[in-house]
Write an enzyme that holds these catalytic residues in place. Structure first.
Site, short mmCIF file in Angstrom:
data_model
loop_
_atom_site.label_atom_id
_atom_site.label_comp_id
_atom_site.label_asym_id
_atom_site.label_seq_id
_atom_site.Cartn_x
_atom_site.Cartn_y
_atom_site.Cartn_z
N ARG A 182 9.82 -2.82 -0.08
CA ARG A 182 8.59 -2.28 0.53
C ARG A 182 8.95 -0.95 1.19
NH1 ARG A 182 4.72 -6.17 0.05
NH2 ARG A 182 5.41 -8.33 0.12
N THR A 259 1.32 -0.50 -4.16
CA THR A 259 2.01 0.23 -5.23
C THR A 259 1.03 1.09 -6.02
OG1 THR A 259 3.48 -1.67 -5.43
CG2 THR A 259 3.52 -0.07 -7.23
N ASP A 287 -0.97 -12.88 -4.64
CA ASP A 287 -2.18 -13.20 -3.87
C ASP A 287 -3.47 -13.07 -4.69
OD1 ASP A 287 -0.51 -13.51 -1.76
OD2 ASP A 287 -1.14 -11.73 -0.66
N1 LIG Z 1 -1.29 4.04 0.58
C1 LIG Z 1 -0.09 4.14 -0.01
N2 LIG Z 1 0.32 5.32 -0.52
C2 LIG Z 1 1.51 5.42 -1.12
N3 LIG Z 1 2.37 4.41 -1.26
C3 LIG Z 1 2.04 3.21 -0.78
C4 LIG Z 1 0.79 3.02 -0.12
N4 LIG Z 1 0.72 1.72 0.27
C5 LIG Z 1 1.89 1.15 -0.11
N5 LIG Z 1 2.68 2.04 -0.74
C6 LIG Z 1 4.02 1.81 -1.30
O1 LIG Z 1 3.93 0.90 -2.38
C7 LIG Z 1 5.05 0.03 -2.38
C8 LIG Z 1 4.61 -1.41 -2.40
O2 LIG Z 1 3.59 -1.64 -1.42
P1 LIG Z 1 3.38 -3.08 -0.75
O3 LIG Z 1 2.14 -3.05 0.02
O4 LIG Z 1 4.64 -3.48 -0.05
O5 LIG Z 1 3.31 -4.08 -1.98
P2 LIG Z 1 2.21 -4.27 -3.12
O6 LIG Z 1 2.23 -3.10 -3.99
O7 LIG Z 1 2.68 -5.50 -3.80
O8 LIG Z 1 0.90 -4.45 -2.42
C9 LIG Z 1 5.89 0.39 -1.16
O9 LIG Z 1 6.97 1.18 -1.58
C10 LIG Z 1 4.93 1.16 -0.28
O10 LIG Z 1 5.59 2.13 0.50
O1 LIG Z 2 7.90 -10.45 0.78
P1 LIG Z 2 7.50 -10.29 2.20
O2 LIG Z 2 7.74 -8.92 2.68
O3 LIG Z 2 8.09 -11.34 3.08
O4 LIG Z 2 5.96 -10.47 2.27
C1 LIG Z 2 5.26 -11.62 2.04
C2 LIG Z 2 3.90 -11.25 1.54
O5 LIG Z 2 4.00 -10.91 0.19
C3 LIG Z 2 3.01 -11.57 -0.58
O6 LIG Z 2 3.62 -12.64 -1.25
C4 LIG Z 2 2.42 -10.69 -1.65
O7 LIG Z 2 2.23 -9.42 -1.21
P2 LIG Z 2 2.15 -8.18 -2.21
O8 LIG Z 2 1.69 -8.65 -3.53
O9 LIG Z 2 1.17 -7.28 -1.57
O10 LIG Z 2 3.51 -7.61 -2.30
C5 LIG Z 2 2.01 -12.08 0.46
O11 LIG Z 2 1.38 -13.26 0.06
C6 LIG Z 2 2.89 -12.30 1.64
O12 LIG Z 2 2.17 -12.16 2.82
#
Ligand SMILES: Nc1ncnc2c1ncn2[C@@H]1O[C@H](COP(=O)(O)OP(=O)(O)O)[C@@H](O)[C@H]1O
Ligand SMILES: O=P(O)(O)OC[C@H]1O[C@](O)(COP(=O)(O)O)[C@@H](O)[C@@H]1O
Ligand SMILES: [Mg+2]
Length: 523
Positions: A182, A259, A287
């Site tokens: 992340r 992402t 999720d």
């Molecule tokens: N608004 C955003 N703009 C650019 N990069 C983002 C943004 N939100 C999240 N990211 C980047 O995308 C990657 C994954 O985001 P994260 O929220 O952890 O997981 P997911 O993509 O599964 O929701 C991380 O490297 C994070 O820094």
């Molecule tokens: O892997 P981490 O950082 O402990 O986060 C757990 C979180 O990741 C998830 O499994 C999925 O989140 P993303 O798909 O946004 O990455 C959520 O259900 C949970 O809250």
């Protein structure tokens, strides 16, 4: 035939007196969602015929290739009593192979694959299928896995060269063998790395040299701009520029809502720099919170895994006097896993999700409900999504503001809190009666597993859809099923839409009727 015309359904009469209603109903015209393409900002790109045309193993038949005329409609459910459907219908380009492609097959394409965010069953399958599909269908030989999420583009950790032999059994493994993380999103560093270091230049021993010449070139242009007497080295600079762009890059980003928001920025920057690099997103989230597409890969596997926790909670609860089995399931801000696990298990007495606030004490509250259930059945099972109840758990200001590295809120443990609240309640109201709460928190167990058969197939189709779209020159898009048909959707649109549980629809009504739980409207 019962009173209808032989040409269609408009005049069909089912039984006497029951005319079909379609005659007064007309659909508005559909708007085809514009899909970004490399030719939007790059002229004179060369095209070639899809190499599938000459495949030794497969001979494309009529209708095999899709064209811009092949679309998928987003809305397919209508109320026939409405003569006007308010919003314009949206159509998306159908996913699949195109006859004309914009990346020359063979040695001129370089592909990068990266996985970001949390784990999800099937990530390795998507990687595997991208590698095998690029290699076998389009003859791409330069395929690289970027390590550890977005930061891997610039962290200095070398990308891994991937080939079908290396990835052949990855679909049997949970997690992501490319690793994920992340945070670490740095737009300039990422796009610079894509442009001048990592993937669209010479490789192996040549890579540092090309990076070096690129920097020299930039410095050279700056120098020439400042010292006009050096204009004669311009042709040399132009030549190295041409040599450097001999490879065309494709970037495959596997990740969730965060992402994809990052992918939008990368795509916009690549377009601003006018680079011949296509970017595509493959939606990943356990999720199931990514919008527009039917569901995300790995979700069904996770729901299946959640069943085991619910069954165990049920056994524990049944085997105790006044036993409560409490299962906390993933779902940061959406309750899809909890809802689907509840509907498929049937052992659940109450399902708590972030989209539907609940409360404990008083009329219509959770405690009153559980009291009744324990009286009736002697036991009860409660499933709670991790994002539920966050508003009623006492917390400090610092806890309220806590975020993970990606900026996602960090939640307090609703399972642990609920367990202690239940114990407190029972000790207060029934001090002399036996009572047990068994709290099961399978957390990572539901996502750190290989995908089941359905999800593996889904991952394969997703990966292939992505490859065909990129090869056809599309960029800044996401592949995914809409109403069961695979489509290409602008990544910007997907990144903006969150898929939440609709507590007004039939699915939630089914949960209510399966569990008979309170609606918590007295809140
Ligand atoms: N608004 C955003 N703009 C650019 N990069 C983002 C943004 N939100 C999240 N990211 C980047 O995308 C990657 C994954 O985001 P994260 O929220 O952890 O997981 P997911 O993509 O599964 O929701 C991380 O490297 C994070 O820094
Ligand atoms: O892997 P981490 O950082 O402990 O986060 C757990 C979180 O990741 C998830 O499994 C999925 O989140 P993303 O798909 O946004 O990455 C959520 O259900 C949970 O809250
Ligand atoms: Mg997310």
């Amino acid at each position: 035939m019962a009173g209808g015309s032989s040409t269609g359904i408009t005049n069909l009469e089912t039984t006497a007196g029951h005319k079909n209603e379609l005659s007064g109903f007309s659909l508005p015209p559909a708007t085809l969602q514009k899909l970004p393409h490399l030719t939007d900002y790059l002229q004179n790109l060369q095209t070639s015929t899809n190499p599938l045309e000459n495949s030794r193993f497969y001979h494309p038949s009529d209708g095999f290739y899709l064209t811009r005329n092949d679309v998928v409609l987003r809305q397919i459910v209508f109320d026939l009593s409405l003569t006007n459907v308010a919003s314009p219908l949206l159509a998306y380009h159908r996913a699949g192979p195109r006859k004309e492609i914009y990346f020359r097959p063979g040695g001129h394409v370089r592909a990068a694959i990266v996985t970001c965010g949390g784990l999800c069953p099937g990530m390795n399958t998507v990687i595997r299928e991208l590698v095998v599909g690029l290699w076998e269908l389009y003859g791409v030989r330069d395929i690289f896995g970027v390590k550890s999420g977005y930061r891997g583009f610039y962290s200095g950790e070398a990308a891994v060269r991937l080939d079908p032999k290396m990835v052949h059994n990855w679909h049997r493994r949970g997690g992501t063998l490319l690793e994920t993380s992340r945070g670490g999103f740095d737009l300039d560093k990422i796009v610079n790395a894509i442009q001048d270091r990592g993937f669209n230049q010479g490789l192996g021993l040549l890579a540092p040299f090309r990076a070096f010449t690129f920097r020299l070139q930039i410095l050279g242009f700056r120098f020439v701009a400042e010292h006009t007497e050096c204009l004669r080295i311009l042709p040399f600079l132009a030549l190295t520029g041409k040599w450097m762009s001999a490879y065309n890059e494709q970037v495959y980003v596997i990740g969730g809502d965060g992402t994809l928001r990052g992918a939008v920025k990368i795509f916009n920057e690549i377009r601003r720099r006018k680079l011949e690099i296509a970017v595509t997103g493959i939606p990943k989230t356990v999720d199931n919170d990514v919008g527009i597409i039917d569901r995300s890969f790995g979700f069904h596997t996770a729901v299946e895994m959640a069943q085991q926790a619910i069954s165990a909670a049920h056994v524990e609860a049944e085997s105790a006097v006044n036993g409560i089995g409490l299962v906390k399931l993933m779902g940061r801000s959406t309750g899809h896993i909890a809802l689907h696990a509840t509907l498929s298990s049937r052992d659940v007495d109450c399902c708590l999700i972030p989209e539907n606030n609940f409360y404990l004490e008083g009329k219509g509250g959770l405690l009153e409900f559980l009291e009744d259930r324990l009286k009736q059945n002697g036991h009860a099972v409660v499933v709670v999504a991790e994002g539920a109840g966050q508003d009623i758990i006492p917390r400090t200001k610092a806890q309220k503001e806590e975020e993970d590295e990606s900026g996602n809120p960090v939640f307090l443990d609703v399972g642990g809190w609920l367990k202690s609240e239940l114990k407190r309640w029972w000790a207060r109201d029934h001090p002399n009666e036996l009572f047990t709460v068994k709290h099961i928190d399978p957390t990572y167990m539901i996502r750190a597993v290989p995908a089941n058969a359905t999800d593996n197939l889904y991952c394969t189709l997703l990966a292939h859809s992505a490859i065909h779209g990129v090869m056809a020159g599309y960029t800044g898009f996401v592949s995914g099923p809409i109403n069961g048909n695979y489509a290409y959707i602008p990544v910007e649109e997907v990144a903006q839409v969150k898929n939440e549980v609709n507590t007004k629809d039939h699915q939630w009504a089914w949960v209510r009727s399966v569990t008979n739980q309170p609606d918590f409207v007295g809140i």
